[in-house]
Design an enzyme around this catalytic site. Structure first.
Site, short mmCIF file in Angstrom:
data_model
loop_
_atom_site.label_atom_id
_atom_site.label_comp_id
_atom_site.label_asym_id
_atom_site.label_seq_id
_atom_site.Cartn_x
_atom_site.Cartn_y
_atom_site.Cartn_z
N ARG A 168 0.85 -1.22 0.00
CA ARG A 168 0.00 0.00 0.00
C ARG A 168 0.88 1.26 0.00
O ARG A 168 0.61 2.23 0.73
CB ARG A 168 -0.94 0.03 1.21
CG ARG A 168 -1.85 -1.14 1.32
CD ARG A 168 -2.94 -1.16 0.26
NE ARG A 168 -3.66 -2.41 0.30
CZ ARG A 168 -3.39 -3.47 -0.47
NH1 ARG A 168 -2.45 -3.40 -1.41
NH2 ARG A 168 -4.07 -4.58 -0.36
N SER A 220 -9.86 -1.27 4.96
CA SER A 220 -8.96 -1.58 6.08
C SER A 220 -8.43 -0.29 6.70
O SER A 220 -7.81 0.52 6.02
CB SER A 220 -7.78 -2.42 5.60
OG SER A 220 -8.25 -3.65 5.15
N GLU A 290 -3.68 2.58 7.45
CA GLU A 290 -3.77 2.46 5.99
C GLU A 290 -4.64 3.58 5.43
O GLU A 290 -4.36 4.10 4.35
CB GLU A 290 -4.34 1.09 5.60
CG GLU A 290 -4.43 0.89 4.09
CD GLU A 290 -4.78 -0.53 3.69
OE1 GLU A 290 -4.36 -1.49 4.37
OE2 GLU A 290 -5.50 -0.69 2.68
C1 LIG Z 1 -15.46 -1.67 1.45
C2 LIG Z 1 -14.07 -1.32 1.05
C3 LIG Z 1 -13.17 -2.32 0.71
C4 LIG Z 1 -11.85 -1.99 0.34
N1 LIG Z 1 -11.01 -3.00 0.00
C5 LIG Z 1 -9.75 -2.70 -0.41
C6 LIG Z 1 -8.86 -3.74 -0.81
O1 LIG Z 1 -9.19 -4.91 -0.83
N2 LIG Z 1 -7.61 -3.36 -1.21
C7 LIG Z 1 -7.20 -2.06 -1.23
O2 LIG Z 1 -6.06 -1.79 -1.63
N3 LIG Z 1 -8.03 -1.07 -0.85
C8 LIG Z 1 -9.29 -1.36 -0.45
N4 LIG Z 1 -10.13 -0.35 -0.06
C9 LIG Z 1 -9.62 1.04 0.02
C10 LIG Z 1 -9.79 1.88 -1.25
O3 LIG Z 1 -10.83 1.41 -2.08
C11 LIG Z 1 -8.49 1.97 -2.03
O4 LIG Z 1 -7.46 2.49 -1.24
C12 LIG Z 1 -8.64 2.85 -3.27
O5 LIG Z 1 -7.47 2.78 -4.05
C13 LIG Z 1 -8.92 4.32 -2.91
O6 LIG Z 1 -9.43 4.94 -4.05
P1 LIG Z 1 -10.30 6.29 -3.94
O7 LIG Z 1 -10.50 6.77 -5.33
O8 LIG Z 1 -11.52 6.03 -3.16
O9 LIG Z 1 -9.28 7.22 -3.16
P2 LIG Z 1 -9.59 8.36 -2.10
O10 LIG Z 1 -10.03 7.75 -0.83
O11 LIG Z 1 -10.48 9.39 -2.68
O12 LIG Z 1 -8.13 8.99 -1.93
C14 LIG Z 1 -7.09 8.22 -1.37
C15 LIG Z 1 -5.77 8.99 -1.56
O13 LIG Z 1 -5.45 9.03 -2.95
C16 LIG Z 1 -5.12 10.35 -3.32
N5 LIG Z 1 -5.52 10.49 -4.74
C17 LIG Z 1 -6.78 10.43 -5.23
N6 LIG Z 1 -6.77 10.54 -6.57
C18 LIG Z 1 -5.47 10.70 -6.93
C19 LIG Z 1 -4.80 10.89 -8.17
N7 LIG Z 1 -5.46 10.93 -9.33
N8 LIG Z 1 -3.45 11.06 -8.16
C20 LIG Z 1 -2.76 11.02 -6.99
N9 LIG Z 1 -3.33 10.84 -5.80
C21 LIG Z 1 -4.67 10.67 -5.76
C22 LIG Z 1 -5.91 11.24 -2.38
O14 LIG Z 1 -5.31 12.51 -2.26
C23 LIG Z 1 -5.83 10.43 -1.10
O15 LIG Z 1 -4.63 10.75 -0.43
C24 LIG Z 1 -11.45 -0.64 0.32
C25 LIG Z 1 -12.36 0.37 0.64
C26 LIG Z 1 -13.64 0.05 1.01
C27 LIG Z 1 -14.61 1.15 1.35
#
Ligand SMILES: Cc1cc2nc3c(=O)[nH]c(=O)nc-3n(C[C@H](O)[C@H](O)[C@H](O)COP(=O)(O)OP(=O)(O)OC[C@H]3O[C@@H](n4cnc5c(N)ncnc54)[C@H](O)[C@@H]3O)c2cc1C
Length: 308
Positions: A168, A220, A290
């Site tokens: 991560r 997580s 995380e």
């Molecule tokens: C039910 C559930 C299950 C999940 N399971 C997993 C799993 O199995 N594995 C896993 O890895 N994650 C999991 N996640 C976490 C999450 O989905 C991931 O971390 C995902 O990559 C976050 O994407 P987001 O667009 O929602 O990011 P956000 O939450 O909107 O942002 C996260 C970070 O990314 C940065 N960011 C956003 N867009 C960009 C961009 N274009 N360029 C640079 N930085 C950027 C933001 O500034 C922030 O710091 C889960 C979440 C939920 C709610």
């Protein structure tokens, strides 16, 4: 900080509640907010923000970021470009595309390699940034390269090696702070539609079996420590189901903190601290967060909001 140019930017919103842009439904307002679909405009927008001292916070789908109750100072922007184009042995996915959607679309066309994406309910851009992954696959194993824009507005291609992915983790979270991912290029391969679909369905079923589903969470909360599971430790500390305000440690998977009843970021952080402290004092393991924290506490924000 000079913001006159920004106020004239097409589509600019003021005091946008960021809870609207968070799957968690939590977050105070951004001074300025832009949805950016035309990524061609980003280099200029980012460069001008840097020169004029406007802090830029990039938002994805809000599935991993806890936005604090005081919101975000400066400009919050969300890349909404969701295009996907399939080439020979690869697919290019725009930053705003949701990974579960991409995984389903690829499966429907018999393209294998991104089945893991169905388990990550976030955008491509954030997933590259944080090296998301699920059930054995992930960005680090699939990414060929990504396009990024730096705070000075220059764009460049980074290979997977350039990103130096860890658990991560990536260079974008460390020495390349402020770089925004515009798109990712991932390796895919042809396979039987039914076979790829069966694999995405298996990932989905496993996710539903093991994780709270249909409730608001950020996934997580903590990374798993070496040779153990954060959820197991929090559960063993007797914290499964613990409530603070509108937030609850999931009784099903203790590494998930749920927004069960109009939780605030303060409620969530209280449970994050409780879990970390209890696990450290009982088992001697210091859990590493995380989830990402963006913005400011409400009490700080009042004095810092950008003027009219
Ligand atoms: C039910 C559930 C299950 C999940 N399971 C997993 C799993 O199995 N594995 C896993 O890895 N994650 C999991 N996640 C976490 C999450 O989905 C991931 O971390 C995902 O990559 C976050 O994407 P987001 O667009 O929602 O990011 P956000 O939450 O909107 O942002 C996260 C970070 O990314 C940065 N960011 C956003 N867009 C960009 C961009 N274009 N360029 C640079 N930085 C950027 C933001 O500034 C922030 O710091 C889960 C979440 C939920 C709610």
């Amino acid at each position: 900080m000079s913001v006159e140019w920004l106020k004239r930017w097409p589509g600019l919103c003021r005091d946008e509640p960021l809870s609207r842009h968070s799957q968690y439904g939590i977050g105070g307002p951004a001074d300025f907010f832009l949805s950016v679909n035309d990524v061609g405009a980003l280099p200029e927008l980012v460069a001008r923000s840097t020169v004029s001292g406007v802090a830029v916070t990039v938002l994805g789908a809000g599935s991993n970021a806890l936005i604090l109750d005081g919101g975000v100072r400066g400009l919050a922007l969300r890349v909404t470009d969701k295009r996907m184009s399939v080439g020979d042995g690869e697919v290019t996915v725009a930053a705003g595309a949701m990974l579960p959607r991409a995984a389903l679309d690829l499966a429907r066309h018999g393209m294998a390699g991104m089945e893991w994406g169905i388990g990550v309910p976030g955008s491509c851009g954030a997933s590259v940034w944080g090296n998301a992954g699920a059930f054995g696959g992930g960005v680090a194993t699939s990414l060929i390269s990504c396009e990024v824009v730096a705070p000075d507005g220059t764009t460049r291609t980074m290979t997977a090696d350039d990103c130096a992915f860890g658990y991560r983790d990536s260079r974008l979270k460390r020495d390349l702070l402020g770089h925004i991912v515009l798109s990712g290029r991932f390796a895919v391969a042809r396979d039987e539609v039914s076979v790829v679909r069966a694999r995405t369905a298996a990932v989905q079923a496993e996710r539903k079996r093991t994780q709270p589903y249909g409730v608001r969470s950020l996934g997580s909360t903590f990374k798993n420590p070496p040779d153990d599971f954060a959820g197991r430790l929090i559960e063993a500390a007797g914290l499964g189901g613990r409530v603070h305000g509108g937030a609850q440690i999931s009784p099903k998977h203790a590494n998930f903190i749920l927004n069960v009843d109009h939780a605030t970021a303060v409620d969530v952080l209280a449970l994050v601290e409780l879990a970390r402290d209890e696990v450290a004092s009982r088992f001697g393991t210091v859990l590493e967060r995380e989830i990402v924290i963006l913005g400011e506490p409400a009490e700080l924000a009042a004095g810092l909001r950008s003027g009219p």
